[in-house]
Design a protein around this motif. Structure first.
Motif, mmCIF file in Angstrom:
data_model
loop_
_atom_site.group_PDB
_atom_site.id
_atom_site.type_symbol
_atom_site.label_atom_id
_atom_site.label_comp_id
_atom_site.label_asym_id
_atom_site.label_seq_id
_atom_site.Cartn_x
_atom_site.Cartn_y
_atom_site.Cartn_z
ATOM 1 N N SER A 96 0.885 -1.161 0.000
ATOM 2 C CA SER A 96 0.000 0.000 0.000
ATOM 3 C C SER A 96 0.918 1.204 0.000
ATOM 4 O O SER A 96 1.971 1.188 0.644
ATOM 5 C CB SER A 96 -0.846 0.029 1.273
ATOM 6 O OG SER A 96 -1.965 -0.777 1.120
ATOM 7 N N THR A 97 0.531 2.258 -0.705
ATOM 8 C CA THR A 97 1.361 3.456 -0.682
ATOM 9 C C THR A 97 0.535 4.639 -0.204
ATOM 10 O O THR A 97 -0.674 4.686 -0.433
ATOM 11 C CB THR A 97 1.924 3.792 -2.081
ATOM 12 O OG1 THR A 97 0.858 4.302 -2.891
ATOM 13 C CG2 THR A 97 2.522 2.569 -2.745
ATOM 14 N N GLY A 98 1.172 5.583 0.464
ATOM 15 C CA GLY A 98 0.484 6.804 0.890
ATOM 16 C C GLY A 98 0.916 7.239 2.272
ATOM 17 O O GLY A 98 1.001 6.413 3.182
ATOM 18 N N ASP A 99 1.184 8.537 2.393
ATOM 19 C CA ASP A 99 1.605 9.093 3.690
ATOM 20 C C ASP A 99 0.458 9.105 4.694
ATOM 21 O O ASP A 99 0.691 9.209 5.895
ATOM 22 C CB ASP A 99 2.117 10.528 3.495
ATOM 23 C CG ASP A 99 3.448 10.532 2.759
ATOM 24 O OD1 ASP A 99 4.157 9.501 2.817
ATOM 25 O OD2 ASP A 99 3.768 11.546 2.108
ATOM 26 N N GLU A 100 -0.776 9.005 4.181
ATOM 27 C CA GLU A 100 -1.933 9.035 5.078
ATOM 28 C C GLU A 100 -2.331 7.647 5.570
ATOM 29 O O GLU A 100 -3.251 7.505 6.364
ATOM 30 C CB GLU A 100 -3.125 9.703 4.370
ATOM 31 C CG GLU A 100 -3.881 8.865 3.337
ATOM 32 C CD GLU A 100 -3.186 8.736 1.971
ATOM 33 O OE1 GLU A 100 -1.937 8.720 1.929
ATOM 34 O OE2 GLU A 100 -3.907 8.604 0.964
ATOM 35 N N ILE A 101 -1.636 6.622 5.081
ATOM 36 C CA ILE A 101 -2.076 5.244 5.348
ATOM 37 C C ILE A 101 -1.327 4.670 6.558
ATOM 38 O O ILE A 101 -0.099 4.748 6.632
ATOM 39 C CB ILE A 101 -1.818 4.339 4.119
ATOM 40 C CG1 ILE A 101 -2.352 4.980 2.837
ATOM 41 C CG2 ILE A 101 -2.393 2.953 4.316
ATOM 42 C CD1 ILE A 101 -3.833 5.233 2.825
ATOM 43 N N ARG B 4 5.909 4.804 1.951
ATOM 44 C CA ARG B 4 5.617 6.255 1.942
ATOM 45 C C ARG B 4 5.577 6.806 0.520
ATOM 46 O O ARG B 4 6.148 6.213 -0.401
ATOM 47 C CB ARG B 4 6.692 7.009 2.750
ATOM 48 C CG ARG B 4 6.765 6.629 4.196
ATOM 49 C CD ARG B 4 5.597 7.222 4.990
ATOM 50 N NE ARG B 4 5.139 6.271 6.001
ATOM 51 C CZ ARG B 4 3.860 5.903 6.173
ATOM 52 N NH1 ARG B 4 2.909 6.373 5.403
ATOM 53 N NH2 ARG B 4 3.541 5.056 7.112
ATOM 54 N N ASP B 5 4.951 7.988 0.384
ATOM 55 C CA ASP B 5 4.907 8.686 -0.905
ATOM 56 C C ASP B 5 6.254 9.367 -1.145
ATOM 57 O O ASP B 5 6.381 10.590 -1.051
ATOM 58 C CB ASP B 5 3.792 9.749 -0.894
ATOM 59 C CG ASP B 5 2.420 9.145 -1.083
ATOM 60 O OD1 ASP B 5 2.288 8.159 -1.840
ATOM 61 O OD2 ASP B 5 1.465 9.656 -0.471
ATOM 62 N N SER B 6 7.261 8.553 -1.437
ATOM 63 C CA SER B 6 8.596 9.103 -1.677
ATOM 64 C C SER B 6 9.215 8.301 -2.822
ATOM 65 O O SER B 6 9.153 7.068 -2.836
ATOM 66 C CB SER B 6 9.443 8.973 -0.399
ATOM 67 O OG SER B 6 10.710 8.415 -0.676
ATOM 68 N N GLY C 80 -2.389 2.641 -4.843
ATOM 69 C CA GLY C 80 -2.216 4.073 -4.577
ATOM 70 C C GLY C 80 -1.009 4.639 -5.305
ATOM 71 O O GLY C 80 -0.139 3.900 -5.798
ATOM 72 N N GLY C 81 -0.993 5.964 -5.412
ATOM 73 C CA GLY C 81 0.194 6.649 -5.941
ATOM 74 C C GLY C 81 0.485 6.406 -7.405
ATOM 75 O O GLY C 81 1.636 6.549 -7.841
ATOM 76 N N VAL C 82 -0.544 6.048 -8.181
ATOM 77 C CA VAL C 82 -0.277 5.705 -9.585
ATOM 78 C C VAL C 82 -1.003 6.665 -10.535
ATOM 79 O O VAL C 82 -0.982 6.499 -11.747
ATOM 80 C CB VAL C 82 -0.647 4.218 -9.851
ATOM 81 C CG1 VAL C 82 -2.169 4.023 -9.863
ATOM 82 C CG2 VAL C 82 -0.007 3.680 -11.114
ATOM 83 N N ARG D 9 2.368 13.675 -5.861
ATOM 84 C CA ARG D 9 3.075 12.643 -5.105
ATOM 85 C C ARG D 9 2.796 11.236 -5.631
ATOM 86 O O ARG D 9 3.023 10.258 -4.930
ATOM 87 C CB ARG D 9 2.662 12.737 -3.639
ATOM 88 C CG ARG D 9 3.046 14.075 -3.046
ATOM 89 C CD ARG D 9 3.406 13.928 -1.616
ATOM 90 N NE ARG D 9 3.786 15.214 -1.068
ATOM 91 C CZ ARG D 9 3.705 15.492 0.221
ATOM 92 N NH1 ARG D 9 3.240 14.604 1.063
ATOM 93 N NH2 ARG D 9 4.101 16.662 0.654
ATOM 94 N N ASP D 10 2.261 11.140 -6.828
ATOM 95 C CA ASP D 10 2.010 9.825 -7.437
ATOM 96 C C ASP D 10 3.263 9.427 -8.213
ATOM 97 O O ASP D 10 3.384 9.673 -9.416
ATOM 98 C CB ASP D 10 0.764 9.886 -8.343
ATOM 99 C CG ASP D 10 -0.516 10.022 -7.525
ATOM 100 O OD1 ASP D 10 -0.490 9.697 -6.312
ATOM 101 O OD2 ASP D 10 -1.536 10.448 -8.078
ATOM 102 N N TYR D 11 4.202 8.828 -7.479
ATOM 103 C CA TYR D 11 5.540 8.571 -8.043
ATOM 104 C C TYR D 11 5.660 7.239 -8.791
ATOM 105 O O TYR D 11 6.648 6.993 -9.459
ATOM 106 C CB TYR D 11 6.584 8.557 -6.922
ATOM 107 C CG TYR D 11 6.759 9.896 -6.247
ATOM 108 C CD1 TYR D 11 7.259 10.997 -6.948
ATOM 109 C CD2 TYR D 11 6.442 10.047 -4.900
ATOM 110 C CE1 TYR D 11 7.432 12.219 -6.318
ATOM 111 C CE2 TYR D 11 6.615 11.272 -4.258
ATOM 112 C CZ TYR D 11 7.103 12.357 -4.980
ATOM 113 O OH TYR D 11 7.269 13.553 -4.358
HETATM 114 MG MG MG Z 1 -1.796 8.273 -2.561
#
Ligand code: MG
Ligand code: AMP
Length: 393
Positions: A181-186, A224-226, A248-250, A255-257
């Motif tokens: 899972s990706t995301g700083d909020e997760i 993380r979103d990095s 996530g992040g796609v 921040r969708d790396y």
């Molecule tokens: Mg995200």
């Protein structure tokens, strides 16, 4: 990149996913859901010997017998007995379902259809040679192909293999799969979340789906979103796994790396599909591992996992048949836009009914839906028209 059609996305996944070549010998009681790597060949005929389909009387008279015929009771054959006695015309033997019938046996009379006297029976109904006899080899013969490489082992496969004295089956190694899972909020369930953070529902859900689809989860965590954190995670995972699944992040956020990380580490085969939910889906390859990047909204991740992660795992396993689709009447009128749509539906009275919650952030419908129903782009669907559905299981 332009949006590609969802069928085209499936074809790319099916043609590019690498088949797992290693095999494993699996005990029968652990083999359900596994994909066969070797054929299952009949070791002996089925039925193995002529046997009675009924509780009654074996009859040793190779002609039609009329109602009222009297036959002598000359012995008993219980299930499991191997009779040594010989029987002849005019004779019968008490027999039970599954009891071994000697070759001299013509038919078996149901006990409900005979009157029993002291040492004789009288037929109440006529009896024809072959009646109520399960003849040896009528289901299949020694050497027959019972199941093929690429078949998924179900309870029926296990019954069939067990009846043929198999204790183990040769199966394809489960594709090793890393789930991120990706995301700083997760936040992982079990840790404390601030007021602005949410618990990770994608990784636990995707781990469950990967297992249902025939894969083995090797690791599962939040990244993380990095760019660097994602690069490190994907690089390491690609060296240990057949498949990487991310959520996530796609998409197109700052921040969708993931698209640029996959691009840097390997190849992107497609990014963005003409599909709702699931537009941002990406499929690529990093080293020896394929990667499916799913959108972060749980309902989008759920639908896209059923379509794309399942297709990748089926291809890796060399499965003969993709998970079945069926045709079903979809209740309710709907109009789709420029993208194909999959609706989460419940089954009611043999029809699919669109679940009331179709928002992509929702999670309840994932639990309650029975099927995903496909409505192509630019369609004015009239209630009751037939659509293709994927049964969720
Ligand atoms: Mg995200
Ligand atoms: P993203 O695809 O990263 O833009 O995320 C889209 C939405 O899904 C955002 O509202 C995220 O907070 C949410 N989301 C992303 N990952 C998860 C997750 N693992 N569990 C629950 N919601 C998520």
């Amino acid at each position: 990149m332009t949006l590609i059609a969802y069928q085209q996305a499936l074809e790319i996944i099916r043609s590019r996913s690498k088949t797992v070549s290693e095999t494993e010998t699996v005990e029968l009681d652990a083999a359900v859901g596994r994909c066969l790597a070797a054929p299952v060949i009949a070791q002996f005929d089925s039925p193995k010997f002529d046997n009675s389909a009924v509780d009654g009387y074996a009859v040793f008279h190779h002609q039609d017998l009329a109602a009222g015929t009297t036959l002598r009771i000359a012995g008993t054959i219980a299930a499991g007995d191997l009779p040594t006695q010989t029987f002849g015309p005019g004779e019968s033997a008490r027999v039970f379902t599954g009891g071994y019938l000697p070759r001299s046996c013509a038919a078996a009379a149901m006990q409900e259809n005979v009157d029993v006297h002291d040492k004789t029976i009288v037929l109440r109904a006529s009896l024809t040679p072959g009646e109520n006899v399960r003849k040896q080899g009528t289901e299949f013969r020694t050497g027959g192909l019972l199941a093929m490489p690429g078949d998924v082992v179900g309870p029926g496969t296990i019954a069939c293999a067990a009846s043929q004295h198999f204790q183990k089956l040769v199966c394809v190694r489960k594709p090793k799969t890393a789930v991120f899972s990706t995301g700083d909020e997760i936040v992982r369930p079990g840790s404390s979340a601030s007021d602005s953070q949410i618990y990770d529902s994608n990784a636990p859900m995707l781990c469950a789906l990967v297992q249902i689809f025939g894969g083995e989860v090797s690791e599962s965590r939040i990244v993380r979103d990095s760019f660097h954190a994602l690069q490190e995670a994907l690089q390491a995972a690609s060296e240990q796994n057949d498949l990487i699944v991310t959520a996530g992040g796609v998409s197109v956020g700052d921040r969708d790396y993931l698209p640029s990380v996959v691009e840097k580490l390997g190849v992107v085969h497609f990014h963005k599909v003409s599909l709702k939910p699931g537009k941002p889906v990406l499929f690529g390859t990093i080293g020896n591992a394929d990667i499916v990047c799913l959108p972060g909204n749980p309902a989008s991740a759920f639908v896209c996992a059923h379509l794309f992660v399942r297709a990748a795992l089926e291809a890796m396993l060399g499965q003969n048949r993709p998970h079945p689709r069926c045709t079903i009447a979809l209740r309710g009128d709907v109009a789709t836009g420029n993208r194909d749509e999959f609706f989460r539906c419940v089954l009611q009275d043999g029809e699919a009914v669109i679940h009331g919650e179709q928002a992509s952030f929702g999670v309840q419908s994932l639990m309650q839906a029975d099927c995903l129903v496909h409505v192509p782009a630019k369609t004015h669907h009239k209630s009751g028209e037939l659509r293709t559905a994927i049964i969720l299981r």
